[in-house]
Motif scaffolding. Sequence first.
Motif, short mmCIF file in Angstrom:
data_model
loop_
_atom_site.label_atom_id
_atom_site.label_comp_id
_atom_site.label_asym_id
_atom_site.label_seq_id
_atom_site.Cartn_x
_atom_site.Cartn_y
_atom_site.Cartn_z
N LEU A 1 -0.27 12.88 14.32
CA LEU A 1 -1.28 13.93 14.23
C LEU A 1 -2.00 14.07 15.56
CD1 LEU A 1 -1.46 12.00 11.41
CD2 LEU A 1 -2.84 13.94 10.70
N THR A 2 -2.22 15.31 15.99
CA THR A 2 -3.03 15.57 17.17
C THR A 2 -4.09 16.62 16.84
OG1 THR A 2 -1.51 17.28 17.98
CG2 THR A 2 -1.16 15.03 18.78
N ALA A 3 -5.24 16.45 17.43
CA ALA A 3 -6.33 17.42 17.25
C ALA A 3 -7.09 17.54 18.56
CB ALA A 3 -7.27 16.98 16.13
N SER A 4 -7.52 18.75 18.86
CA SER A 4 -8.19 18.99 20.13
C SER A 4 -9.22 20.10 20.01
CB SER A 4 -7.16 19.38 21.21
OG SER A 4 -7.80 19.80 22.40
N ARG A 5 -10.34 19.91 20.72
CA ARG A 5 -11.35 20.96 20.86
C ARG A 5 -11.44 21.41 22.31
NH1 ARG A 5 -15.91 18.35 16.92
NH2 ARG A 5 -16.06 16.86 18.62
N ILE A 6 -10.44 21.07 23.11
CA ILE A 6 -10.48 21.43 24.53
C ILE A 6 -9.18 22.11 24.95
CG2 ILE A 6 -12.14 19.67 25.21
CD1 ILE A 6 -9.83 17.87 26.00
N THR A 7 -8.54 22.79 23.99
CA THR A 7 -7.28 23.48 24.27
C THR A 7 -7.53 24.98 24.28
OG1 THR A 7 -6.11 21.70 23.10
CG2 THR A 7 -4.88 23.72 23.53
N LYS B 1 -0.67 2.06 5.94
CA LYS B 1 -0.38 0.68 6.37
C LYS B 1 -0.97 0.38 7.74
CE LYS B 1 3.55 -2.42 7.27
NZ LYS B 1 5.03 -2.51 7.27
N ASN B 2 -0.88 1.34 8.66
CA ASN B 2 -1.33 1.08 10.02
C ASN B 2 -1.66 2.40 10.72
OD1 ASN B 2 -1.70 -0.71 12.36
ND2 ASN B 2 0.05 0.39 13.21
N VAL B 3 -2.65 2.36 11.60
CA VAL B 3 -3.04 3.53 12.40
C VAL B 3 -3.17 3.12 13.86
CG1 VAL B 3 -4.78 5.30 12.82
CG2 VAL B 3 -4.29 4.58 10.48
N GLU B 4 -2.54 3.87 14.74
CA GLU B 4 -2.74 3.70 16.18
C GLU B 4 -3.18 5.04 16.74
OE1 GLU B 4 0.60 2.02 18.18
OE2 GLU B 4 1.04 0.60 16.56
N ALA B 5 -4.23 5.03 17.57
CA ALA B 5 -4.78 6.29 18.05
C ALA B 5 -5.30 6.15 19.47
CB ALA B 5 -5.90 6.78 17.13
N MET B 6 -5.30 7.27 20.18
CA MET B 6 -5.91 7.34 21.50
C MET B 6 -6.67 8.64 21.60
SD MET B 6 -4.30 9.90 23.38
CE MET B 6 -4.65 9.39 25.03
N SER B 7 -7.77 8.61 22.36
CA SER B 7 -8.60 9.81 22.47
C SER B 7 -9.00 10.04 23.92
CB SER B 7 -9.86 9.68 21.61
OG SER B 7 -10.67 8.62 22.07
N VAL B 8 -9.32 11.30 24.22
CA VAL B 8 -9.76 11.70 25.54
C VAL B 8 -11.05 12.50 25.38
CG1 VAL B 8 -9.24 13.05 27.60
CG2 VAL B 8 -7.41 11.77 26.45
N ILE C 1 -7.55 13.91 20.39
CA ILE C 1 -7.10 12.64 19.81
C ILE C 1 -5.68 12.79 19.29
CG2 ILE C 1 -8.05 13.11 17.51
CD1 ILE C 1 -8.76 10.06 17.47
N ALA C 2 -4.91 11.75 19.48
CA ALA C 2 -3.56 11.65 18.92
C ALA C 2 -3.49 10.38 18.09
CB ALA C 2 -2.50 11.62 20.03
N ALA C 3 -2.96 10.49 16.89
CA ALA C 3 -2.91 9.35 15.99
C ALA C 3 -1.51 9.22 15.39
CB ALA C 3 -3.93 9.50 14.87
N LEU C 4 -1.03 7.99 15.33
CA LEU C 4 0.23 7.67 14.67
C LEU C 4 -0.11 6.87 13.42
CD1 LEU C 4 3.32 8.01 15.14
CD2 LEU C 4 3.29 5.66 16.04
N VAL C 5 0.22 7.43 12.27
CA VAL C 5 -0.14 6.82 10.98
C VAL C 5 1.12 6.37 10.27
CG1 VAL C 5 -1.37 7.13 8.81
CG2 VAL C 5 -2.12 8.38 10.84
N GLN C 6 1.17 5.11 9.89
CA GLN C 6 2.30 4.56 9.15
C GLN C 6 1.87 4.24 7.72
OE1 GLN C 6 2.88 1.39 12.12
NE2 GLN C 6 4.99 2.13 12.35
N PHE C 7 2.71 4.63 6.77
CA PHE C 7 2.40 4.43 5.36
C PHE C 7 3.25 3.29 4.79
CE2 PHE C 7 1.13 8.71 6.34
CZ PHE C 7 -0.05 8.89 5.63
N GLU C 8 2.81 2.72 3.69
CA GLU C 8 3.50 1.58 3.11
C GLU C 8 4.91 1.91 2.64
OE1 GLU C 8 1.14 -0.28 0.10
OE2 GLU C 8 -0.40 -0.98 1.52
N ASN C 9 5.15 3.18 2.30
CA ASN C 9 6.49 3.57 1.84
C ASN C 9 7.45 3.88 2.98
OD1 ASN C 9 5.52 6.00 2.72
ND2 ASN C 9 5.83 7.09 0.78
N GLY C 10 7.02 3.66 4.23
CA GLY C 10 7.88 3.85 5.38
C GLY C 10 7.73 5.17 6.11
N VAL C 11 6.98 6.10 5.55
CA VAL C 11 6.78 7.40 6.19
C VAL C 11 5.86 7.24 7.40
CG1 VAL C 11 5.91 9.75 5.89
CG2 VAL C 11 7.11 8.62 4.02
#
Length: 242
Positions: free
Chosen positions: A154-160, A121-128, A140-150
């Motif tokens: 998610l976070t992913a990094s290549r600099i950790t 349904k919706n994605v909000e994300a920020m990256s560095v 990058i960190a992403a907040l993903v919303q699905f139509e069923n309410g879930v």
Amino acid sequence: LIAACDAIDIVTPTLNHHESAMLALHAGKHLFIEKPITATLPEAQEILQYSRDHDLKVQIGHVELFNDAYLEAAKYIDNPLFIECHRLAEFNPRGTDVSVVLDLMIHDIEVVQNLVKSPVKNVEAMSVRTPDMPAGKDYIAALVQFENGVTANLTASRITQSRVRTLTVTTDTNYIDMDFINQSINVHSQGRMPYINQENLPDWMNYGLKGSVEQLFIPTNQPLQAELAHFVDCVHGKATPR
């Protein structure tokens, strides 16, 4: 070389996937492509359309779908409410021809969609991005919303500096934490203990406790080997690519 093969496994840099895939498909070969399938959506659509038109198998290398820890955890996740995934790694030049989303987060995007089974349904994300890195979106960190309410975070990094591959799922009855690396699962239950054999258990053991934690036994496997074995089965018509 393509002509001498029955099936092709493409493990080139992502920017070359489309070119290599079309060479193999035009030669009539079944195809395994390491994730991500391509660098762009139109390239992916062309590969899949050609394979369907010519009855050729194409499987994408989403290896976590063959991780025994994920397969076991998925059995107990009927009604997820919130999912959290962390996939962190040290910098590695391999894979930097695409962003950290297509290089690392793609694994968890695939896993989450398989668990939720609902349109996004919706994605909000920020990256560095660190200035000295050759590819963008290194964290990058992403907040993903699905139509069923879930909702999934998610976070992913290549600099950790530490390697992390974890998945946690909150449902209306329990909390499950899983580690893809050591293939471990802990199930935190409220009240009932639904993941053990309850035959002949007195009611007080099911309902009298405030909560329980169960560590599931996982017979560890080699996900990459299982993934390629599945591809061979698909080529022989015994299975459909997951």
